[in-house]
Structures are given as C-alpha cells and as structure tokens.
Design a protein around this motif. Structure first.
Motif, PDB file in Angstrom:
ATOM      1  N   GLN A 119       0.829  -1.202   0.000  1.00  0.00           N
ATOM      2  CA  GLN A 119       0.000   0.000   0.000  1.00  0.00           C
ATOM      3  C   GLN A 119       0.858   1.244   0.000  1.00  0.00           C
ATOM      4  N   LEU A 120       0.313   2.270  -0.585  1.00  0.00           N
ATOM      5  CA  LEU A 120       0.950   3.571  -0.604  1.00  0.00           C
ATOM      6  C   LEU A 120       0.612   4.280   0.700  1.00  0.00           C
ATOM      7  N   ASP A 121       1.634   4.718   1.427  1.00  0.00           N
ATOM      8  CA  ASP A 121       1.400   5.423   2.682  1.00  0.00           C
ATOM      9  C   ASP A 121       0.642   6.727   2.420  1.00  0.00           C
ATOM     10  N   THR A 122       0.115   7.309   3.483  1.00  0.00           N
ATOM     11  CA  THR A 122      -0.561   8.601   3.370  1.00  0.00           C
ATOM     12  C   THR A 122       0.287   9.667   4.047  1.00  0.00           C
ATOM     13  N   SER A 123       0.211  10.854   3.533  1.00  0.00           N
ATOM     14  CA  SER A 123       0.955  11.971   4.097  1.00  0.00           C
ATOM     15  C   SER A 123       0.135  12.647   5.176  1.00  0.00           C
ATOM     16  N   PRO A 124       0.797  13.232   6.171  1.00  0.00           N
ATOM     17  CA  PRO A 124       0.049  13.997   7.173  1.00  0.00           C
ATOM     18  C   PRO A 124      -0.502  15.265   6.535  1.00  0.00           C
ATOM     19  N   PRO A 125      -1.500  15.875   7.147  1.00  0.00           N
ATOM     20  CA  PRO A 125      -2.050  17.109   6.583  1.00  0.00           C
ATOM     21  C   PRO A 125      -0.987  18.206   6.533  1.00  0.00           C
ATOM     22  N   CYS A 126      -1.098  19.043   5.528  1.00  0.00           N
ATOM     23  CA  CYS A 126      -0.175  20.164   5.375  1.00  0.00           C
ATOM     24  C   CYS A 126      -0.434  21.184   6.484  1.00  0.00           C
ATOM     25  N   LEU A 127       0.646  21.674   7.071  1.00  0.00           N
ATOM     26  CA  LEU A 127       0.509  22.681   8.122  1.00  0.00           C
ATOM     27  C   LEU A 127       0.572  24.092   7.563  1.00  0.00           C
ATOM     28  N   GLY A 128       0.879  24.215   6.295  1.00  0.00           N
ATOM     29  CA  GLY A 128       1.012  25.535   5.693  1.00  0.00           C
ATOM     30  C   GLY A 128       2.356  26.133   6.031  1.00  0.00           C
ATOM     31  N   GLY A 129       2.746  27.121   5.288  1.00  0.00           N
ATOM     32  CA  GLY A 129       4.060  27.713   5.453  1.00  0.00           C
ATOM     33  C   GLY A 129       4.253  28.496   6.735  1.00  0.00           C
ATOM     34  N   ASN A 130       3.181  28.939   7.378  1.00  0.00           N
ATOM     35  CA  ASN A 130       3.327  29.796   8.551  1.00  0.00           C
ATOM     36  C   ASN A 130       2.951  29.110   9.861  1.00  0.00           C
TER      37      ASN A 130
END
Length: 137
Positions: A119-130
C-alpha cells in the motif's frame, strides 16, 4: 478549493501494475505527473508504480503539480539501502526535482517487501508555510 478525494486509476503495463491517485479530484494526469511516471518506468522498470499528486492538500494554486508521493517496487532495489534506493529515484527525477516538484515522498521497495505491505502510505495534513505546530489554528 479542491475536494481532496482520491480518484483511482489502474493501468496494466506489460505485466506490471500502475496505480495513479489524483488528489486534485479532476481525474486527469498533468504533464509533470506523466513525466515522473515515464522516467521512473524507464530508469527502474518497476513491477508496481503508484503515484499520487498530493498538491491539492497544500497551499498551492488549483491544478498544481508540486507535491507527490510515489511507491516504486523494483528488483533493482535488491541489496540496496533505503538511501541508495532514494538516490536512484532522485537521479531519475533530477529535472523535476530541480524545477516544478517541491516535495516528493518516496517508498522504494523490493517485490518481497511490497508483498508484505502492498500500500501507498498517506501523508500527514499540510501545516502551511506559517504554522509552527500541529495544534496551531
């Protein structure tokens, strides 16, 4: 904003499996994704190649091709360390990594390793640049 839902697509390539999941929701493969796929096919002859455009989950314009996750399963990885495997992927995608691709998460496995966890792992949600911490509003 983009829906973030995954659109699976299964393509047979001479006995190999290629799965593309677009987070953009449009179901279309862009030129960067197509180039990544073609270059990894040529360089590594993978048994399995799963590629996900995760750009829609980041602070980028709609339709962007800047953030990807890839699972590459190849017998070329036999006997190589994870670092050596990643270097092979990076070498194949040097042009994309120098330009349009901002982030590339790599799962480089041997066929035996893939059979243990296919299976392809999942990425954590993006926290945004700031955002400094996961708890930030």
């Amino acid at each position: 904003m983009l829906s973030g839902r995954l659109v699976p697509r299964l393509v047979s390539m001479t006995g190999r499996v290629c799965l593309s999941r677009s987070s953009a929701g449009s179901g279309t493969i862009g030129p960067v994704e197509a180039a990544i796929r073609a270059k990894l096919e040529q360089a590594l002859s993978p048994e399995v190649l799963e590629l996900r455009n995760e750009s829609g989950g980041h602070a980028v314009p709609p339709g962007s091709e800047t953030h990807f996750r890839v699972a590459v399963v190849s017998s070329r990885f036999e006997g190589l360390s994870p670092l050596q495997r990643h270097r092979l992927v990076h070498a194949a995608l040097s042009e994309e990594l120098a330009g349009p691709v901002h982030a590339l998460a790599i799962q480089a496995r041997t066929p035996a390793q893939w059979r243990e966890s296919p299976q392809l792992d999942t990425s954590p949600p993006c926290l945004g640049g700031n955002k400094k911490t996961r708890g930030a509003p």
